[in-house]
Structures are given as structure tokens and as C-alpha cells.
Design a protein around this motif. Structure first.
Motif, PDB file in Angstrom:
ATOM      1  N   ILE A  27      28.711  41.043  39.531  1.00 51.59           N
ATOM      2  CA  ILE A  27      30.149  41.006  39.267  1.00 51.59           C
ATOM      3  C   ILE A  27      30.611  39.571  39.448  1.00 51.59           C
ATOM      4  N   LYS A  28      31.212  39.010  38.409  1.00 53.47           N
ATOM      5  CA  LYS A  28      31.652  37.617  38.459  1.00 53.47           C
ATOM      6  C   LYS A  28      33.156  37.539  38.247  1.00 53.47           C
ATOM      7  N   LYS A  29      33.763  36.605  38.949  1.00 50.68           N
ATOM      8  CA  LYS A  29      35.205  36.389  38.828  1.00 50.68           C
ATOM      9  C   LYS A  29      35.454  35.255  37.833  1.00 50.68           C
ATOM     10  N   PHE A  30      36.366  35.495  36.917  1.00 50.90           N
ATOM     11  CA  PHE A  30      36.778  34.471  35.963  1.00 50.90           C
ATOM     12  C   PHE A  30      38.286  34.289  36.064  1.00 50.90           C
ATOM     13  N   TYR A  31      38.710  33.064  35.830  1.00 52.21           N
ATOM     14  CA  TYR A  31      40.134  32.730  35.831  1.00 52.21           C
ATOM     15  C   TYR A  31      40.576  32.382  34.412  1.00 52.21           C
ATOM     16  N   SER A  32      41.840  32.587  34.153  1.00 50.65           N
ATOM     17  CA  SER A  32      42.446  32.131  32.899  1.00 50.65           C
ATOM     18  C   SER A  32      43.886  31.748  33.202  1.00 50.65           C
ATOM     19  N   PHE A  33      44.493  30.966  32.327  1.00 48.31           N
ATOM     20  CA  PHE A  33      45.918  30.689  32.477  1.00 48.31           C
ATOM     21  C   PHE A  33      46.676  31.981  32.208  1.00 48.31           C
ATOM     22  N   ARG A  34      47.805  32.125  32.902  1.00 48.22           N
ATOM     23  CA  ARG A  34      48.564  33.371  32.788  1.00 48.22           C
ATOM     24  C   ARG A  34      48.824  33.752  31.338  1.00 48.22           C
ATOM     25  N   HIS A  35      48.972  32.768  30.508  1.00 49.26           N
ATOM     26  CA  HIS A  35      49.173  32.994  29.079  1.00 49.26           C
ATOM     27  C   HIS A  35      48.705  31.758  28.347  1.00 49.26           C
ATOM     28  N   GLY A  56      51.008  35.798  44.358  1.00 46.34           N
ATOM     29  CA  GLY A  56      49.619  35.533  44.023  1.00 46.34           C
ATOM     30  C   GLY A  56      48.746  36.767  44.082  1.00 46.34           C
ATOM     31  N   LYS A  57      49.318  37.922  43.831  1.00 49.20           N
ATOM     32  CA  LYS A  57      48.545  39.158  43.857  1.00 49.20           C
ATOM     33  C   LYS A  57      47.469  39.119  42.798  1.00 49.20           C
ATOM     34  N   GLY A  58      46.239  39.466  43.185  1.00 50.35           N
ATOM     35  CA  GLY A  58      45.138  39.448  42.234  1.00 50.35           C
ATOM     36  C   GLY A  58      45.209  40.639  41.315  1.00 50.35           C
ATOM     37  N   ARG A  59      44.431  40.597  40.261  1.00 54.51           N
ATOM     38  CA  ARG A  59      44.412  41.683  39.295  1.00 54.51           C
ATOM     39  C   ARG A  59      43.031  42.302  39.247  1.00 54.51           C
ATOM     40  N   GLY A  60      42.965  43.481  38.635  1.00 54.45           N
ATOM     41  CA  GLY A  60      41.757  44.274  38.723  1.00 54.45           C
ATOM     42  C   GLY A  60      40.658  43.829  37.794  1.00 54.45           C
ATOM     43  N   THR A  61      39.645  44.656  37.674  1.00 53.31           N
ATOM     44  CA  THR A  61      38.490  44.352  36.847  1.00 53.31           C
ATOM     45  C   THR A  61      38.783  44.637  35.395  1.00 53.31           C
ATOM     46  N   GLU A  62      37.881  44.170  34.544  1.00 55.23           N
ATOM     47  CA  GLU A  62      37.952  44.384  33.107  1.00 55.23           C
ATOM     48  C   GLU A  62      39.255  43.912  32.512  1.00 55.23           C
ATOM     49  N   GLU A  63      39.647  42.700  32.800  1.00 59.42           N
ATOM     50  CA  GLU A  63      40.872  42.195  32.187  1.00 59.42           C
ATOM     51  C   GLU A  63      40.674  42.073  30.701  1.00 59.42           C
ATOM     52  N   THR A  64      41.724  42.427  29.958  1.00 62.52           N
ATOM     53  CA  THR A  64      41.642  42.334  28.518  1.00 62.52           C
ATOM     54  C   THR A  64      42.888  41.822  27.956  1.00 62.52           C
TER      55      THR A  64
END
Length: 648
Positions: free
Chosen positions: A457-465, A640-648
Motif C-alpha cells: 500500500i503506497k501513499k500518493f499526493y496530488s494538488f487539491r485540484h 488537514g484531514k486525510g482521505r481514504g483509499t482508492e482516490e479517483t
């Protein structure tokens, strides 16, 4: 037991084994003994099968493999035995069951729930583009060619069923709500409210995430969509005409940076989607592709025939409703909306759901800090500058802190520039560290998601938009330590626009160039220096002045120009296209001459039962409504609440 009465894979398997003739049942046990049936599992031993009757064998297979995989094992052997009629019957029952498993998977995607996709929605407007019009055109549509469209009817042909489109392109500028609408469609299908009986599966594919697939195969794509490496792919693909793929963000197709540098051709993962779009793979399936208009020049050559629809954003009523849902305190909602109404630029910009979110977040941040809102933004760029200035760390105290304001700004800019230049939108934690960024402390600008990649399981970041990435990319030209020149990238972009000017029609500048052009104005210079504690060198100022003169000498379209112009010219003649509050979709032709053929449809969702119930359940009210996946709620921007898995 009749196959049609089987309620689950367990009963269907027992029925299939019991239906076999005695000789076929013996053959089945023979093949089970000599075949590797499941990955990582040895063949069944002869002693395990000796003397078993159908009910015992069904129990053995289920205990060894689980219900779903036991059916897969039985199907594999039945195919070897060429008992294809029995295969079809068993597949039909179990495939129907897997449809329900997949629907439940979609309904339970945690990240979509947190983001508010399953909550209360505002209305957004869709309009159909004339088939005779160039899809790349950004000029207002003639009156007789403008129709509002409902989601339910996107794949309908009206009175000519033979001409029903199987490919729809949904275009809209950044922040107009494409991603939220795409996800909403999948959720409504999963709850039975959208396309009932038409599609067995509706798959959501985030184009920017395709790069994470372990293999560039259709099977792997389906495993990814289903969140299940044991999904019955063969059975899912048996009727491709009953499949809908939603390819979200064609403009965000990306590849790993090292691959980008090594070759100019398509990456294997890009090719996988291109085969779907070109109708080389699953030519009878249906496709919905979302994209920003600027990417149409790359998409159009791949399309044979498509219906083009434009998403325009909020009506005036919906802007007010959005503020009411975003601010839980009614007085703060009224105060914030009053500020917006008194500023024509802000009020107009809030037609775009994504910008509306930025404005609400900025105003809320100012209120929480006890600051009076004295700024009067003159452009969308000023709005982004106000937001970024609000959520950056406080002003540097001598510049010694690693988390100082200017250092964080410069790091965000370098990350954004690297991403844009390499067409990348997902970043590993190591990449953030390379740019001296602490992801969890920068939740106002970055969101994170965990992805299952094989066993890891790997964590990836992206800009909010994506618009934030474009903004920081534009800022990267201004906060570099070496300010001796504007930069080769921007010079190449200016040259591209100059060349395009010689062609017929207008060209839309990139959002990065739009931000940079606005910043290059003198008053924006001063605003920039005050907000971000950075000084623009005379040399860079001269470069920007030259850039501004060249850009202003050309006639070009800005991002959101079409949405604003259509709203001004046509919005009063259109019925709201999608009422996402209660998932009611309506269609009405803006040309009164077509009134005789006017259609009206309604789709009700179990998520809401109308305004009265909403008033009883205020906790359901969310604020990520109709925007293009600007991540999370207003609380997330500040906590700064994190978000769950499988972001799409």
C-alpha cells in the motif's frame, strides 16, 4: 433445484454439480484432480475426491477456495469438458451476483463518501453541442443549437434509436464539476437510480491514476475498478454492450517521468485507454470521456463519432444555496454571500463550482482568523492568490524555519512545475521530501490517498485540484532563486500561441499562462510582493512586461470564458439541467420552436426524498457540490484531514 432460483454462488454451484450426468460428474472429479485450478493452490488430491457426491464436492470446493472462487474453479473445468450450455447458465447466475457485489463496492468507497459525492448536491447545467459545430470551438452557440441535457438522456437518441450515441465527450473548464458529476453517475447507477436495466457495470477510471496500474492490460484495469483481483473478468466482458466506462480527466493522462524522458510515444497505459477510445477494444461498450477543452485537439483524432456536451456550472440560485450548505452557521453564510454579491468579479466567478469552493474556503479562513475581508479581487487569479496567502504558514520570522512562508511557497511551486512539465499529477512521499514539503501540514493545498499496488500500500499526493497545480506552476516563474529570465517554458508557450494566432479561430491559453498574464499586471505585482514577501527583480519585471505585451497583442480565449459568456447570453432561457439535490434530471430545448418535441424525465435516488426530508436531516448537507474534485470539505482545508483509499 432450478438454476433461476439460485440465490447465491453456493446454491448455483450445487445446482450445476447436481445437474451433471453420473459419467460427467466422474469426469469433473478427474479434471479437478489433475488441474491447477487457482493461483497459489495445488490440485485436489485423489483421496479428497473419492466417494464424494455433488453436495459434498460443492462443500469441499467452497471450504477450500471460497464461494466465488469455487464457482470459478467449476467453470474452468466445465469449459474443458465442453459443457458450454451449463457454463452459460452458471455464469449468468453468478455474474448477476457479482454485479451486486460490485454495486456494494461502489456504494462503500470511503473516499467518495468523505468527499461529499454521496451527500446533498447543487444544480449544475449541461448543454449539448451541435454535431455540425467544431468541438474545439469556444464561441457561444447559435440559439437554435443550444439544448440543456439531462444525465439520464446522455446516451439516448430520441426518436432514432439506431443513432443512439455510445460515446459522449463531457467537456468543461477546470473546476466546472466534471469529476464530481462522473462519480455521482457511478453512485447513482450503483443505487439503482440511473440507467436501470441498461448497464450491467459502470466503471469509473481516473485517467491520472492509470499510471499506477501494475500491468497495461484490460483485465488489470477491471481488477482496479472492481477493487478485486479475483473479479470474474471473463464473465464481465461477455456482453460488452452492457458496459459503461467513464474515463475522467483525459487531459490528465500521465506517465512516469523517467518514461516520459526516454521516449515520445504513448506509454503502454496510455495505449490501453486509447484502444478503448478508438473502439479497437470492446467496440460495442459505451464511453463517457471528461476533459478540459484545451485537450480536445488531442482527443478528437481518436474519435469516430461522439456526442459533445458542455458543463457550465451553477445558476444564480445555486450559488446562494452553495454558500448556505458550505457554512454551517447561517449568519456566516449570509455574511460571506453578502461579500460576494457586492463584488461582481467574485459573484461571476462563483458560477464555477470549483472557484466557489475556493472563495468559500478563503472567506471561512479569514473569518476563523478574525480578519476583516478588505480585498477586492479583480480576477480569478486574485482569488487564488487570496486563498494561497490565507493558508500558507505565517510570515517568516527571519527565514530560519524550514516551514517558513516563502520556503513552502517555493517548494510548492517547484513540485507543481516538475509535475506540469512531465505531465504528472500524482507524487510519492519521497518526491515531497525532495522538495522539502510536509504533506500532512499542507492539507489546504495537497491531498493524499493510499493505493493498493500489488501486495503493498503506497501513499500518493496530488494538488487539491489541477487548477492549484497550474497556479503554483505560474508562480514558479516568479519565486525562483534565479530571476534572470522568465524561463524557456513560458517562452515556448508564447511562441505556440503566436503561431496559433495565424490560424483561423481563437486559441485558448493554458491556465498557467492565464495566471501568469494576470500576475504580470502592475497592481498584481504589488499584491504579490505584499502577500508572499517576495520581491520581483527589475530583470524579471521587464521579461514579464514583454510577455504581457505579446499576450495582449493576440486575441485568445481565457479559461472559463465560454461558461461565463453562455451564462450571460443564454442561462435565463434554460431550465436547470441537473438538480443534484434530489437527483432529478430534466431536459428542455431553449428554442421555443422545439417545444412540441420537448421531453421531461425524472430519476429519483434513495439518497434523498425531497426538500422536506432535507430540512429534517441538516447533517446530510455537504459542501463539495458540483465541483471538479476540489478535495474534501471546508473542515479539511483547515484541519488537514486525510482521505481514504482508492482516490479517483
Amino acid at each position: 433445484m432450478a438454476m433461476t432460483k439460485a440465490r447465491n454462488p453456493r446454491e448455483a454451484l450445487l445446482w450445476a454439480l447436481s445437474d451433471l450426468e453420473e459419467n460427467d460428474f466422474k469426469k469433473l472429479k478427474f479434471y479437478l484432480r489433475d488441474t491447477t485450478l487457482s493461483e497459489g493452490q495445488p490440485p485436489l488430491a485423489r483421496g479428497e475426491l473419492e466417494g464424494l457426491i455433488p453436495v459434498d464436492l460443492a462443500a469441499l470446493l467452497i471450504s477450500k477456495y471460497g464461494e466465488k472462487e469455487a464457482v470459478t474453479v467449476a467453470l474452468k473445468v466445465l469449459r474443458v469438458m465442453n459443457l458450454l450450455e451449463l457454463v452459460d447458465q452458471l455464469s449468468h447466475v453468478c455474474l448477476h451476483d457479482y454485479r451486486e457485489i460490485y454495486r456494494e463496492h461502489v456504494r462503500c468507497i470511503e473516499e467518495w463518501q468523505e468527499a461529499g459525492v454521496n451527500g446533498r448536491y447543487n444544480q449544475v447545467l449541461l448543454v449539448a453541442k451541435s454535431s455540425s459545430e467544431s468541438p474545439e470551438s469556444c464561441s457561444p452557440f447559435p440559439e437554435q443549437e443550444l439544448d440543456s441535457v439531462m444525465v439520464e438522456a446522455l446516451f439516448d437518441s430520441g426518436e432514432k434509436p439506431s443513432l443512439a450515441p455510445s460515446l459522449v465527450v463531457l467537456q468543461g473548464s477546470a473546476g466546472t464539476g466534471k469529476t464530481t458529476l462522473a462519480r455521482k453517475m457511478v453512485l447513482d447507477w450503483a443505487t439503482g437510480g440511473l440507467y436501470p436495466g441498461r448497464f450491467d457495470y459502470v466503471f469509473y477510471v481516473s485517467c491520472k491514476e492509470v499510471v499506477l496500474l501494475l500491468e497495461s492490460k484490460l483485465e488489470q484495469l477491471l481488477f482496479w475498478c472492481c477493487g478485486d483481483n479475483q473479479a470474474p473478468v471473463t464473465e464481465i466482458l461477455r456482453q460488452p454492450e452492457r458496459l459503461l466506462f467513464i474515463l475522467d480527466g483525459f487531459d490528465e493522462l500521465q506517465r512516469p517521468s523517467e518514461e516520459k524522458l526516454k521516449k515520445k510515444g504513448l506509454s503502454p497505459k496510455e495505449s490501453l485507454l486509447h484502444l478503448l477510445i478508438r473502439r479497437r477494444t470492446l467496440p460495442t461498450c459505451s464511453l463517457l470521456i471528461t476533459t478540459r477543452p484545451l485537450a480536445l485537439r488531442n482527443l478528437e483524432p481518436l474519435l469516430k463519432q461522439a456526442r459533445h456536451v458542455h458543463i457550465l456550472g451553477f445558476s444564480e440560485e445555486e450559488r446562494a444555496r452553495y454558500f448556505s450548505s458550505y457554512f454551517t452557521d447561517e449568519k456566516k453564510a449570509d455574511s460571506a454571500f453578502d461579500i460576494v454579491q457586492k463584488n461582481d468579479i467574485l459573484y461571476k466567478a462563483c458560477q464555477v463550482p470549483g472557484i466557489c469552493w475556493v472563495v468559500c474556503s478563503w472567506l471561512k479562513g479569514q473569518m476563523e482568523r478574525g480578519k476583516a475581508v478588505l480585498e477586492t479581487p479583480r480576477s480569478s487569479t486574485d482569488i487564488f492568490m487570496a486563498y494561497v496567502s490565507t493558508f500558507l504558514p505565517p510570515v517568516d520570522d527571519g527565514g530560519c524555519s524550514e516551514f517558513s512562508r516563502h520556503r513552502v511557497l517555493r517548494s510548492l511551486c517547484s513540485l507543481a512545475a516538475e509535475g506540469v512539465q512531465n505531465q504528472r499529477f500524482l507524487f510519492e512521499e519521497a518526491e515531497l521530501r525532495k522538495h522539502n514539503l510536509d504533506g500532512p501540514r499542507l492539507a489546504a493545498f495537497l491531498s493524499s490517498n493510499d493505493y493498493q499496488l500489488g501486495l503493498a500500500i503506497k501513499k500518493f499526493y496530488s494538488f487539491r485540484h489541477i487548477s492549484f497545480q497550474d497556479f503554483f506552476h505560474a508562480m514558479s516563474y516568479l519565486v525562483k532563486e534565479d530571476q534572470s529570465r522568465l524561463g524557456k517554458e513560458s517562452r515556448r508557450e508564447v511562441q505556440r500561441l503566436l503561431e496559433a494566432k495565424q490560424q483561423e479561430g481563437n486559441d485558448e491559453m493554458t491556465l498557467t499562462m492565464q495566471f501568469l498574464l494576470d500576475i504580470s499586471k502592475k497592481d498584481s505585482f504589488l499584491n504579490l510582493e505584499l502577500k508572499f514577501c517576495c520581491r520581483i527583480s527589475p530583470c524579471l519585471a521587464q521579461d514579464l512586461k514583454h510577455f504581457k505585451e505579446q499576450m495582449e497583442s493576440m486575441k485568445h480565449n481565457r479559461t472559463w470564458d465560454l461558461e461565463f459568456s453562455l451564462y450571460e447570453a443564454k442561462i435565463k432561457n434554460l431550465v436547470k439541467g441537473i438538480q443534484m439535490k434530489d437527483v432529478s434530471f430534466k431536459i428542455k430545448h431553449s428554442n421555443e420552436k422545439k417545444s412540441q418535441s420537448q421531453n421531461s424525465f425524472s430519476v429519483k435516488s434513495s439518497l434523498s426524498h425531497g426538500p422536506k426530508e432535507e430540512q429534517k436531516c441538516p447533517a446530510v448537507r455537504g459542501q463539495k457540490e458540483g465541483k471538479d474534485n476540489i478535495a474534501g470539505t471546508h473542515k479539511e482545508a483547515s484541519t488537514g484531514k486525510g482521505r481514504g483509499t482508492e482516490e479517483t
